[in-house]
Design a protein around this motif. Sequence first.
Motif, PDB file in Angstrom:
ATOM      1  N   ASP A  64       0.851  -1.186   0.000  1.00 48.98           N
ATOM      2  CA  ASP A  64       0.000   0.000   0.000  1.00 48.98           C
ATOM      3  C   ASP A  64       0.890   1.241   0.000  1.00 48.98           C
ATOM      4  N   LEU A  65       0.857   1.983  -1.079  1.00 51.01           N
ATOM      5  CA  LEU A  65       1.662   3.200  -1.192  1.00 51.01           C
ATOM      6  C   LEU A  65       0.830   4.401  -0.763  1.00 51.01           C
ATOM      7  N   ASP A  66       1.483   5.353  -0.134  1.00 51.74           N
ATOM      8  CA  ASP A  66       0.824   6.582   0.286  1.00 51.74           C
ATOM      9  C   ASP A  66       0.667   7.484  -0.941  1.00 51.74           C
ATOM     10  N   PRO A  67      -0.550   7.751  -1.395  1.00 51.54           N
ATOM     11  CA  PRO A  67      -0.728   8.560  -2.601  1.00 51.54           C
ATOM     12  C   PRO A  67      -0.272  10.013  -2.427  1.00 51.54           C
ATOM     13  N   ARG A  68      -0.056  10.444  -1.192  1.00 49.87           N
ATOM     14  CA  ARG A  68       0.419  11.813  -0.947  1.00 49.87           C
ATOM     15  C   ARG A  68       1.942  11.932  -1.028  1.00 49.87           C
ATOM     16  N   MET A  69       2.651  10.796  -1.041  1.00 47.61           N
ATOM     17  CA  MET A  69       4.120  10.811  -1.100  1.00 47.61           C
ATOM     18  C   MET A  69       4.574  11.360  -2.444  1.00 47.61           C
ATOM     19  N   ARG A  70       5.461  12.328  -2.415  1.00 49.48           N
ATOM     20  CA  ARG A  70       6.004  12.934  -3.633  1.00 49.48           C
ATOM     21  C   ARG A  70       7.509  12.741  -3.669  1.00 49.48           C
ATOM     22  N   TRP A  71       7.957  11.798  -4.485  1.00 48.39           N
ATOM     23  CA  TRP A  71       9.380  11.536  -4.665  1.00 48.39           C
ATOM     24  C   TRP A  71       9.954  12.618  -5.568  1.00 48.39           C
ATOM     25  N   THR A  72      11.141  13.134  -5.217  1.00 47.04           N
ATOM     26  CA  THR A  72      11.679  14.286  -5.931  1.00 47.04           C
ATOM     27  C   THR A  72      13.042  14.060  -6.574  1.00 47.04           C
ATOM     28  N   GLY A  73      13.683  12.902  -6.333  1.00 44.34           N
ATOM     29  CA  GLY A  73      14.967  12.667  -6.979  1.00 44.34           C
ATOM     30  C   GLY A  73      15.665  11.438  -6.464  1.00 44.34           C
ATOM     31  N   LEU A  74      16.554  10.911  -7.277  1.00 46.44           N
ATOM     32  CA  LEU A  74      17.324   9.716  -6.954  1.00 46.44           C
ATOM     33  C   LEU A  74      18.795   9.974  -7.222  1.00 46.44           C
ATOM     34  N   GLU A  75      19.626   9.579  -6.276  1.00 46.71           N
ATOM     35  CA  GLU A  75      21.084   9.689  -6.424  1.00 46.71           C
ATOM     36  C   GLU A  75      21.689   8.326  -6.118  1.00 46.71           C
ATOM     37  N   ILE A  76      22.373   7.745  -7.098  1.00 52.19           N
ATOM     38  CA  ILE A  76      23.083   6.481  -6.894  1.00 52.19           C
ATOM     39  C   ILE A  76      24.445   6.826  -6.291  1.00 52.19           C
ATOM     40  N   LEU A  77      24.750   6.244  -5.136  1.00 54.84           N
ATOM     41  CA  LEU A  77      25.981   6.574  -4.411  1.00 54.84           C
ATOM     42  C   LEU A  77      27.063   5.514  -4.560  1.00 54.84           C
ATOM     43  N   ASP A  78      26.660   4.249  -4.709  1.00 57.43           N
ATOM     44  CA  ASP A  78      27.642   3.166  -4.798  1.00 57.43           C
ATOM     45  C   ASP A  78      26.939   1.911  -5.287  1.00 57.43           C
ATOM     46  N   GLY A  79      27.715   0.977  -5.773  1.00 59.15           N
ATOM     47  CA  GLY A  79      27.175  -0.310  -6.178  1.00 59.15           C
ATOM     48  C   GLY A  79      28.275  -1.347  -6.215  1.00 59.15           C
ATOM     49  N   THR A  80      27.909  -2.586  -5.934  1.00 61.22           N
ATOM     50  CA  THR A  80      28.858  -3.690  -6.047  1.00 61.22           C
ATOM     51  C   THR A  80      28.205  -4.795  -6.862  1.00 61.22           C
ATOM     52  N   ASP A  81      28.984  -5.390  -7.740  1.00 59.89           N
ATOM     53  CA  ASP A  81      28.524  -6.467  -8.613  1.00 59.89           C
ATOM     54  C   ASP A  81      27.233  -6.038  -9.325  1.00 59.89           C
ATOM     55  N   GLY A  82      26.302  -6.945  -9.523  1.00 57.15           N
ATOM     56  CA  GLY A  82      25.026  -6.579 -10.116  1.00 57.15           C
ATOM     57  C   GLY A  82      25.003  -6.446 -11.629  1.00 57.15           C
ATOM     58  N   SER A  83      26.054  -6.934 -12.319  1.00 55.27           N
ATOM     59  CA  SER A  83      26.070  -6.855 -13.779  1.00 55.27           C
ATOM     60  C   SER A  83      25.533  -8.159 -14.367  1.00 55.27           C
ATOM     61  N   GLU A 109      19.253 -10.015  -6.182  1.00 52.93           N
ATOM     62  CA  GLU A 109      19.671 -11.347  -6.650  1.00 52.93           C
ATOM     63  C   GLU A 109      18.976 -11.628  -7.964  1.00 52.93           C
ATOM     64  N   ARG A 110      19.524 -12.594  -8.674  1.00 53.46           N
ATOM     65  CA  ARG A 110      18.859 -13.069  -9.885  1.00 53.46           C
ATOM     66  C   ARG A 110      17.981 -14.270  -9.519  1.00 53.46           C
ATOM     67  N   VAL A 111      16.775 -14.276 -10.038  1.00 54.90           N
ATOM     68  CA  VAL A 111      15.859 -15.403  -9.916  1.00 54.90           C
ATOM     69  C   VAL A 111      15.414 -15.751 -11.325  1.00 54.90           C
ATOM     70  N   ASP A 112      15.720 -16.961 -11.750  1.00 55.17           N
ATOM     71  CA  ASP A 112      15.407 -17.387 -13.123  1.00 55.17           C
ATOM     72  C   ASP A 112      15.937 -16.392 -14.153  1.00 55.17           C
ATOM     73  N   GLY A 113      17.126 -15.863 -13.894  1.00 57.72           N
ATOM     74  CA  GLY A 113      17.790 -14.956 -14.818  1.00 57.72           C
ATOM     75  C   GLY A 113      17.410 -13.493 -14.686  1.00 57.72           C
ATOM     76  N   ALA A 114      16.377 -13.182 -13.907  1.00 55.69           N
ATOM     77  CA  ALA A 114      15.910 -11.790 -13.782  1.00 55.69           C
ATOM     78  C   ALA A 114      16.348 -11.207 -12.441  1.00 55.69           C
ATOM     79  N   TRP A 115      16.764  -9.937 -12.466  1.00 54.39           N
ATOM     80  CA  TRP A 115      17.127  -9.251 -11.233  1.00 54.39           C
ATOM     81  C   TRP A 115      15.876  -8.965 -10.415  1.00 54.39           C
ATOM     82  N   VAL A 116      15.972  -9.216  -9.097  1.00 55.06           N
ATOM     83  CA  VAL A 116      14.894  -8.892  -8.169  1.00 55.06           C
ATOM     84  C   VAL A 116      15.485  -8.255  -6.916  1.00 55.06           C
ATOM     85  N   TYR A 117      14.670  -7.420  -6.283  1.00 55.51           N
ATOM     86  CA  TYR A 117      15.035  -6.781  -5.014  1.00 55.51           C
ATOM     87  C   TYR A 117      14.857  -7.796  -3.891  1.00 55.51           C
ATOM     88  N   VAL A 118      15.859  -7.925  -3.020  1.00 58.04           N
ATOM     89  CA  VAL A 118      15.766  -8.840  -1.877  1.00 58.04           C
ATOM     90  C   VAL A 118      15.350  -8.062  -0.634  1.00 58.04           C
TER      91      VAL A 118
END
Length: 124
Positions: A64-83, A109-118
Motif C-alpha cells: 500500500d503506497l501513500d498517494p500523498r508521497m512525492r518523490w523528488t529525486g534519486l542519487e546512486i551513491l555506490d554499487g557492487t557487482d550486479g552486472s 539477486e537473480r531469480v530465473d535470470g531476472a534481477w529482483v530486489y531482496v
Amino acid sequence: MTTRTCPCGLPQSYDACCGRFHSGAAGAPTAELLMRSRYCAFVKGDTGYLLRTWHPRTRPERLDLDPRMRWTGLEILDGTDGSAFHATGTVTFRASYRGGSLYERSRFERVDGAWVYVDGDFLD
C-alpha cells in the motif's frame, strides 16, 4: 509517447528508460537499472511492478503506497557487482521526497535470470 526525462534520473524519456521495464517489454539487465526502475515505480505508484520485481522469499503479500508521497529525486551513491556476470549485487542510493530523504543499501539477486530486489538496510 512520453518525452519527459525519466524520473529515475537518467537522461532518457520514461518510455525509453524505465517504461520498457514497467511494461514488460524488457527486463532490467543490471541491479542498478532494476533499482532505478523500482524507484520510478514508486514515483508512478506502480505496485504491480514493485511486487513482480521483489524476491519471492521477502516479497510482502500486498503493498500500500501513500498517494500523498512525492518523490523528488534519486542519487546512486555506490554499487557492487550486479552486472550481467553476477548473481547478486548491491546498490546504495539516496531517494529524496518532499520533506526528507531515504538512504539505503539494497540487495539484489537473480531469480530465473531476472534481477529482483531482496531487501535493504537503512543508512544514516
